[in-house]
Design an enzyme around this catalytic site. Structure first.
Site, PDB file in Angstrom:
ATOM      1  N   LYS A 120      95.047  92.854   2.203  1.00 59.44           N
ATOM      2  CA  LYS A 120      95.826  94.080   1.989  1.00 59.44           C
ATOM      3  C   LYS A 120      96.054  94.771   3.340  1.00 59.44           C
ATOM      4  O   LYS A 120      96.907  94.319   4.089  1.00 59.44           O
ATOM      5  CB  LYS A 120      95.132  94.917   0.924  1.00 59.44           C
ATOM      6  CG  LYS A 120      95.009  94.086  -0.379  1.00 59.44           C
ATOM      7  CD  LYS A 120      94.557  94.848  -1.552  1.00 59.44           C
ATOM      8  CE  LYS A 120      94.100  93.964  -2.697  1.00 59.44           C
ATOM      9  NZ  LYS A 120      95.109  93.062  -3.243  1.00 59.44           N
ATOM     10  N   SER A 165      92.401 100.181  -8.010  1.00 57.29           N
ATOM     11  CA  SER A 165      93.667  99.582  -7.586  1.00 57.29           C
ATOM     12  C   SER A 165      94.889 100.166  -8.273  1.00 57.29           C
ATOM     13  O   SER A 165      95.974 100.161  -7.707  1.00 57.29           O
ATOM     14  CB  SER A 165      93.627  98.071  -7.772  1.00 57.29           C
ATOM     15  OG  SER A 165      93.267  97.738  -9.081  1.00 57.29           O
ATOM     16  N   HIS A 203      91.018  97.956  -1.586  1.00 57.45           N
ATOM     17  CA  HIS A 203      92.042  98.953  -1.247  1.00 57.45           C
ATOM     18  C   HIS A 203      91.498 100.071  -0.359  1.00 57.45           C
ATOM     19  O   HIS A 203      92.186 101.058  -0.122  1.00 57.45           O
ATOM     20  CB  HIS A 203      92.644  99.545  -2.525  1.00 57.45           C
ATOM     21  CG  HIS A 203      93.348  98.512  -3.338  1.00 57.45           C
ATOM     22  ND1 HIS A 203      94.639  98.120  -3.080  1.00 57.45           N
ATOM     23  CD2 HIS A 203      92.922  97.753  -4.377  1.00 57.45           C
ATOM     24  CE1 HIS A 203      94.990  97.176  -3.929  1.00 57.45           C
ATOM     25  NE2 HIS A 203      93.965  96.931  -4.732  1.00 57.45           N
TER      26      HIS A 203
HETATM   27  N1  PMP Z   1      89.645  93.512  -5.908  1.00 64.56           N
HETATM   28  C1  PMP Z   1      90.614  94.416  -6.060  1.00 64.56           C
HETATM   29  C2  PMP Z   1      90.251  95.831  -6.366  1.00 64.56           C
HETATM   30  C3  PMP Z   1      91.965  94.034  -5.930  1.00 64.56           C
HETATM   31  O1  PMP Z   1      92.939  94.931  -6.099  1.00 64.56           O
HETATM   32  C4  PMP Z   1      92.271  92.695  -5.622  1.00 64.56           C
HETATM   33  C5  PMP Z   1      93.707  92.220  -5.431  1.00 64.56           C
HETATM   34  N2  PMP Z   1      94.628  92.708  -6.289  1.00 64.56           N
HETATM   35  C6  PMP Z   1      91.225  91.796  -5.493  1.00 64.56           C
HETATM   36  C7  PMP Z   1      89.929  92.228  -5.630  1.00 64.56           C
HETATM   37  C8  PMP Z   1      91.489  90.347  -5.213  1.00 64.56           C
HETATM   38  O2  PMP Z   1      91.732  90.156  -3.870  1.00 64.56           O
HETATM   39  P1  PMP Z   1      92.681  88.958  -3.375  1.00 64.56           P
HETATM   40  O3  PMP Z   1      94.080  89.391  -3.609  1.00 64.56           O
HETATM   41  O4  PMP Z   1      92.312  88.803  -1.952  1.00 64.56           O
HETATM   42  O5  PMP Z   1      92.312  87.763  -4.190  1.00 64.56           O
END
Ligand code: PMP
Length: 401
Positions: A249, A190, A218
């Protein structure tokens, strides 16, 4: 006298000092914005027109007319909330349709939807492994994976980022003395935008009889010909990889999912506590995700547009002399190093009407503060050009290029 009220005052004092400390080391966080218009390439933040290079709404689907209309219809038909967990009265026809659609998209037997990606990671990891088991986790995995590992009470070993030789060493040393083993990785990382070496991880998982799970938060709607994520990108469909992801996303909605074989999904329905004990996702959110998957299927040019935009911005920044990391995802990390310098660069860009947040420890390791630039399929060429001009002048002004 030690009255509760007095202890309360001590606590406030303690917290205020902690906050002061965070400010002193440039790690204090305040909420940016707020956005006064939707997260489109051109938006309004805090009263200022800005170009947004920070949204995970990679394909612009959160504002797609059909996605919005489907969400509105779902509110009209079902109302705003689901009013119960999936195992009680919150299990609508819509939820099952979305799960079937996700399974088709991912090429798996079944899928299960959670209220967020964070909850999906907590639920799946803590359901699959426990005391006496082993989890091997990439050092740059998302916080929700880290917390899922902690919650599981399994032995957790962290391998160096994308380093399969290091992972192998740990497996050799630890695998035999544990019952089940789970290797877990972000598909696209991320904060770095790079991709996990999934084929090599799968080879190790097969050799050491471990489960392999990928977090495609992502990568969904970004990687692969149809945007199905890391597994599609590497052509590893049907190989038993547990595919977790989020609807929040590129799919422009909210909620997380796990896609895999039918027994796995059935097991998660029975054992994933963040699924069992949480209210089912709301109707508009579920309907929007479903419509987004349909749009993705029918408008594959969105993916091409996204990647063309990413490469255009990446090349422009590289030619200017910025330290940008190459990327095949929608995330371009512009490395700065020092947390304070990263903040100053972000502030200079904001002044020029370009919104890109600085990312600092503890989100990223010490000394690797950066700007995390994200690109959308909906950025127009002239918007990319204007952003490049702002980067050039801010970078020069601060002596970074
Ligand atoms: N996994 C990754 C790699 C993320 O970047 C994120 C969100 N930043 C999440 C899980 C969590 O997902 P959500 O925003 O739907 O809670």
């Amino acid at each position: 006298m030690n009255k509760p009220a007095r202890r309360g005052i001590d606590l406030v004092d303690f917290l205020a000092k902690e906050l002061e400390l965070l400010k002193a080391i440039h790690l204090y966080r305040r909420l940016p914005g707020p956005l006064e218009k939707p997260p489109r390439p051109g938006t309004i933040i805090n009263g200022h027109d800005v170009l947004l290079f920070s949204s995970n709404n990679y394909l612009g689907l959160a504002q797609h007319p059909r996605v919005k209309a489907t969400a509105v219809e779902a509110v009209e038909r079902w109302g705003t909330g689901s009013g119960g967990s999936r195992l009680t009265s919150g299990n609508f026809v819509l939820h099952r349709q979305l799960e079937e659609r996700i399974a088709r998209f991912k090429g798996t037997e079944d899928a299960i939807v959670f209220s967020s990606g964070f909850l999906a990671n907590l639920g799946v990891i803590s359901a699959l492994v426990g005391r006496g088991d082993l989890v091997l986790s990439d050092e740059l995995n998302h916080a929700s994976i880290i917390d899922g590992c902690r919650l599981s009470r399994a032995t957790v070993k962290v391998f160096h980022h994308r380093d399969t030789a290091h992972l192998r060493d740990i497996l050799l040393a630890e695998r035999k003395s544990h019952r089940r083993c789970l290797i877990v990785t972000d598909g696209v990382f991320s904060m770095d935008g790079d991709i996990a070496p999934l084929p090599q991880l799968l080879q190790l998982a097969e050799e050491f009889q471990a489960l392999l799970m990928v977090d495609d938060a992502h990568a969904t709607g970004v990687l692969g010909k149809k945007g199905a994520g890391t597994v599609e990108h590497f052509g590893l469909e049907g190989r038993g990889i547990i595919q977790m992801g989020t609807l929040s996303k590129a799919l422009g909605s909210e909620g997380g999912y796990v896609a895999g074989n039918a027994i796995l999904v059935d097991y998660l329905r029975n054992r994933a506590r963040s699924f069992i004990f949480s209210t089912a996702p709301s109707p508009p959110v579920v309907a929007a995700a479903m419509a987004a998957l349909e749009v993705l299927e029918e408008e594959p040019h969105l993916l091409d547009q996204l990647h063309a935009n990413v490469q255009r911005l990446y090349r422009g920044l590289k030619e200017m002399g910025f330290r940008v990391l190459p990327t095949a995802s929608a995330i371009i990390p512009l490395m700065v190093g020092d947390a304070h310098h990263a903040m100053v660069l972000a502030a200079a860009l904001a002044k020029k009407g370009v919104f890109v947040p600085a990312i600092r420890p503890p989100t990223v390791p010490e000394g690797t503060s950066r700007l995390r630039i994200t690109v959308m399929a909906t950025h127009k060429p002239e918007e990319l050009q204007r952003a490049l001009e702002a980067f050039l002048s801010a970078g020069k002004m601060l002596g970074l290029i």
